[in-house]
Design a protein around this motif. Structure first.
Motif, mmCIF file in Angstrom:
data_model
loop_
_atom_site.group_PDB
_atom_site.id
_atom_site.type_symbol
_atom_site.label_atom_id
_atom_site.label_comp_id
_atom_site.label_asym_id
_atom_site.label_seq_id
_atom_site.Cartn_x
_atom_site.Cartn_y
_atom_site.Cartn_z
ATOM 1 N N THR A 186 37.938 39.685 -131.099
ATOM 2 C CA THR A 186 37.205 39.987 -132.321
ATOM 3 C C THR A 186 35.827 40.535 -131.964
ATOM 4 O OG1 THR A 186 36.436 37.713 -132.357
ATOM 5 C CG2 THR A 186 38.374 38.235 -133.695
ATOM 6 N N MET B 103 41.615 32.277 -138.476
ATOM 7 C CA MET B 103 42.128 32.570 -137.132
ATOM 8 C C MET B 103 43.613 32.927 -137.152
ATOM 9 S SD MET B 103 39.699 32.029 -134.860
ATOM 10 C CE MET B 103 38.207 31.100 -134.573
ATOM 11 N N LYS B 104 44.364 32.209 -138.012
ATOM 12 C CA LYS B 104 45.802 32.450 -138.095
ATOM 13 C C LYS B 104 46.064 33.891 -138.504
ATOM 14 C CE LYS B 104 46.910 28.352 -140.129
ATOM 15 N NZ LYS B 104 47.528 27.551 -141.190
ATOM 16 N N ALA C 240 45.273 36.353 -135.836
ATOM 17 C CA ALA C 240 46.321 36.402 -134.817
ATOM 18 C C ALA C 240 47.563 37.128 -135.317
ATOM 19 C CB ALA C 240 46.688 34.982 -134.369
ATOM 20 N N VAL C 241 47.919 36.886 -136.582
ATOM 21 C CA VAL C 241 49.099 37.533 -137.156
ATOM 22 C C VAL C 241 48.933 39.052 -137.138
ATOM 23 C CG1 VAL C 241 50.400 37.871 -139.308
ATOM 24 C CG2 VAL C 241 49.819 35.568 -138.557
ATOM 25 N N ALA C 242 47.698 39.523 -137.314
ATOM 26 C CA ALA C 242 47.447 40.959 -137.308
ATOM 27 C C ALA C 242 47.539 41.538 -135.892
ATOM 28 C CB ALA C 242 46.084 41.258 -137.913
ATOM 29 N N GLY C 243 47.784 40.678 -134.913
ATOM 30 C CA GLY C 243 47.932 41.151 -133.536
ATOM 31 C C GLY C 243 46.604 41.365 -132.830
ATOM 32 N N ILE C 244 45.549 40.733 -133.358
ATOM 33 C CA ILE C 244 44.224 40.925 -132.758
ATOM 34 C C ILE C 244 43.915 39.770 -131.811
ATOM 35 C CG2 ILE C 244 41.743 40.987 -133.249
ATOM 36 C CD1 ILE C 244 42.670 42.187 -136.025
ATOM 37 N N MET C 245 43.508 40.086 -130.585
ATOM 38 C CA MET C 245 43.181 39.040 -129.624
ATOM 39 C C MET C 245 41.721 39.053 -129.243
ATOM 40 S SD MET C 245 46.583 39.220 -127.334
ATOM 41 C CE MET C 245 46.204 37.795 -126.357
ATOM 42 N N PRO D 240 35.824 35.566 -136.944
ATOM 43 C CA PRO D 240 35.612 34.205 -137.442
ATOM 44 C C PRO D 240 34.218 33.968 -138.005
ATOM 45 C CG PRO D 240 35.537 34.242 -135.050
ATOM 46 C CD PRO D 240 35.853 35.642 -135.482
#
Lengths: 76, 318
Positions: free
Chosen positions: A50, A39-40, A43-48, A8
Motif C-alpha cells: 500500500t 485489510m481484507k 488483499a482481495v483486490a490483489g494488493i500487497m 490502511p
C-alpha cells in the motif's frame, strides 16, 4: 468515474488521496473518490503493498504514492 | 571523504558556539554536528541506491518466486527476499494474506515477515557507517538467520489453525506487476529518499543527541559492569527493554554506539537493536488482524529467544 484509494490509513494513503483530489480538481473530470481501509478488501483486490490507486475497480498504481500528474493521465 | 563534515562541525562547535576543543561539552557538541550531517547525507545516498535494487523486487514478484520453494530452501529464500522486498509494517497484513492464500506455507511466510523489518535499510546504513562493515554484515547475517530459524520453528509447531479463518476463505485477485523503466526506477528511488529521510531525520537527531550526551557524561564503569560481556543476564534484559521501543529504532543505533564505547557488549547491543525492530507492540496489533493470540505469543517467544541466542553467540565469539 470511481477512484479508489487503497490503504490502511497511514500517512502515504492520506497523501495519495490528496493527490487524487488535486488531480480531479485540476482536470475537472467528474469522479468520486472512495477510500478502502479494510485489510481484507485490500488483499482481495490483489494488493500487497500500500498505498494503491484504482480506477473503476481496476488497480493501476500500487506500492507508492502516485503523483498528481500520474493520476491525471489515468483519469483523462 | 568526511573531512567536509568534520570541518563543518569544527566551525559550529568551536567557532560559532565558541566552545573549547577537548572539553566535555565541546567534544559532545562537535560529535553531534559531525554525526548528524554525515549520517543524513549518507542515508540519502544509500537509500537511493537500495531503492533502485528494491524496485526489482515488488511483493507480487516475491510471492511468485516463493511459491516455487518448500522446506529449508523456502525458508532461506523467504528470509533473503525479506531483505530486498520493500516493506512497511502497514503492508504486513495484505502480504500475509497474499502469501498464505497463494499456498506458501505459514512458516515460510513468517521467515519473510521476521527478516523484513529486522534488516531494514535505514538501520543497515546506520550500522555500516557508525560501526563499520564487520558489525553491519554480522547484523545482516544474524537477521537473516533469526528469520530462517523462527520460520522453521513456527512451521514445525503446525500453527495453521491459529490463523484467522477468513484468511483461508479469501481468494485474492492477481494484480499486474508494473513494468518499470529506468526513469521510473529513479523516480521511485527519489520518492523513497524523500519519504524515508523525511520520516526518520528527527529520530536520527534525537538519537545522536542522546548518544553525544552519553559520550561526554555517562559513567563507563557502571555500564560495563551491568551490560558488559560478563553479566549473563544483560542480553535478556536488553531484549525485554527493546520490545516497546519501536518508533525509535533509528535513534537507538547512535545511543547503542555510545553505550558500546562505554563497555556495553556487542551481542547485548545487537540483540537490543533487533528487538526494537522485529518485535514491537504496533506490529503485533496489526498482525492480530490475521493471526490468533496464541500464534502471536509463539511468534514473540520464538523471535525473542532467537534474538537472545544471537546476542549470546556474539558475546561469546567476540
Amino acid at each position: 468515474m470511481k477512484i479508489t484509494i487503497y490503504g490502511p490509513g497511514c500517512k502515504n494513503c492520506v497523501n495519495l488521496a490528496d493527490n487524487a483530489k488535486k488531480a480531479v480538481a485540476e482536470t475537472g473530470v467528474e469522479a468520486e473518490i472512495v477510500k478502502v481501509e479494510d485489510m481484507k478488501e485490500i488483499a482481495v483486490a490483489g494488493i500487497m503493498s500500500t498505498p494503491a490507486i484504482g480506477i473503476d475497480g481496476e488497480v493501476k498504481i500500487k506500492g507508492r504514492v502516485a503523483t498528481v500528474d500520474e493520476i491525471k493521465e489515468l483519469i483523462v | 571523504m568526511f573531512t567536509v563534515f568534520e570541518r563543518f562541525a569544527d566551525l559550529v562547535a568551536f567557532n560559532l558556539f565558541g566552545l573549547e576543543a577537548g572539553t566535555r561539552l565541546g567534544e559532545s557538541v562537535h560529535f553531534f554536528f559531525y554525526d548528524t550531517t554525515k549520517i543524513i547525507f549518507l542515508l540519502s545516498i544509500m537509500i537511493f541506491f537500495i531503492s533502485i535494487v528494491r524496485s526489482y523486487f515488488p511483493p507480487e514478484k516475491t510471492k511468485k518466486l516463493l511459491s516455487n520453494y518448500r522446506k529449508i530452501t523456502g525458508h532461506v529464500m523467504a528470509s533473503l527476499l525479506g531483505v530486498v522486498t520493500p516493506f512497511c509494517s502497514c503492508s504486513s497484513v495484505p502480504i500475509f494474506i497474499g502469501f498464505v492464500e497463494s499456498g506458501i506455507p505459514l512458516g515460510i511466510t513468517f521467515s519473510f515477515l521476521i527478516t523484513s523489518p529486522i534488516v531494514n535499510e535505514v538501520a543497515l546504513v546506520m550500522l555500516y557507517t557508525i560501526f563499520g562493515w564487520k558489525i553491519g554484515t554480522l547484523y545482516l547475517a544474524s537477521g537473516i538467520l533469526v528469520g530462517i530459524i523462527g520460520g522453521i520453528v513456527i512451521e514445525a509447531l503446525g500453527m495453521e489453525k491459529q490463523v484467522e479463518e477468513y484468511v483461508y476463505q479469501i481468494s485474492a485477485g492477481e494484480s499486474e506487476i508494473e513494468e518499470l523503466d529506468w526513469s521510473d526506477r529513479i523516480d521511485f528511488a527519489k520518492a523513497e529518499v524523500k519519504e524515508i529521510v523525511g520520516r526518520v531525520w528527527k529520530y536520527v537527531i534525537i538519537g545522536i543527541g542522546i548518544g553525544a550526551a552519553i559520550h561526554g557524561y555517562a559513567p563507563a564503569e557502571l555500564l560495563a559492569e551491568y551490560a558488559g560481556a560478563n553479566n549473563p543476564l544483560s542480553v535478556i534484559a536488553a531484549v525485554i527493554v527493546g520490545i516497546p521501543l519501536y518508533a525509535n529504532a533509528v535513534g537507538t543505533i547512535p545511543i547503542v554506539e555510545a553505550l558500546m564505547g562505554k563497555g556495553v557488549a556487542l551481542g547485548t547491543a545487537l540483540s537490543f537493536m533487533m528487538a526494537t525492530t522485529a518485535l514491537s507492540l504496533p506490529a503485533m496489533v496489526i498482525l492480530r488482524k490475521v493471526i490468533k493470540p496464541k500464534l502471536i505469543t509463539v511468534f514473540v517467544t520464538v523471535v525473542g529467544v532467537s534474538i537472545i541466542g544471537v546476542g549470546y553467540m556474539f558475546n561469546f565469539i567476540m
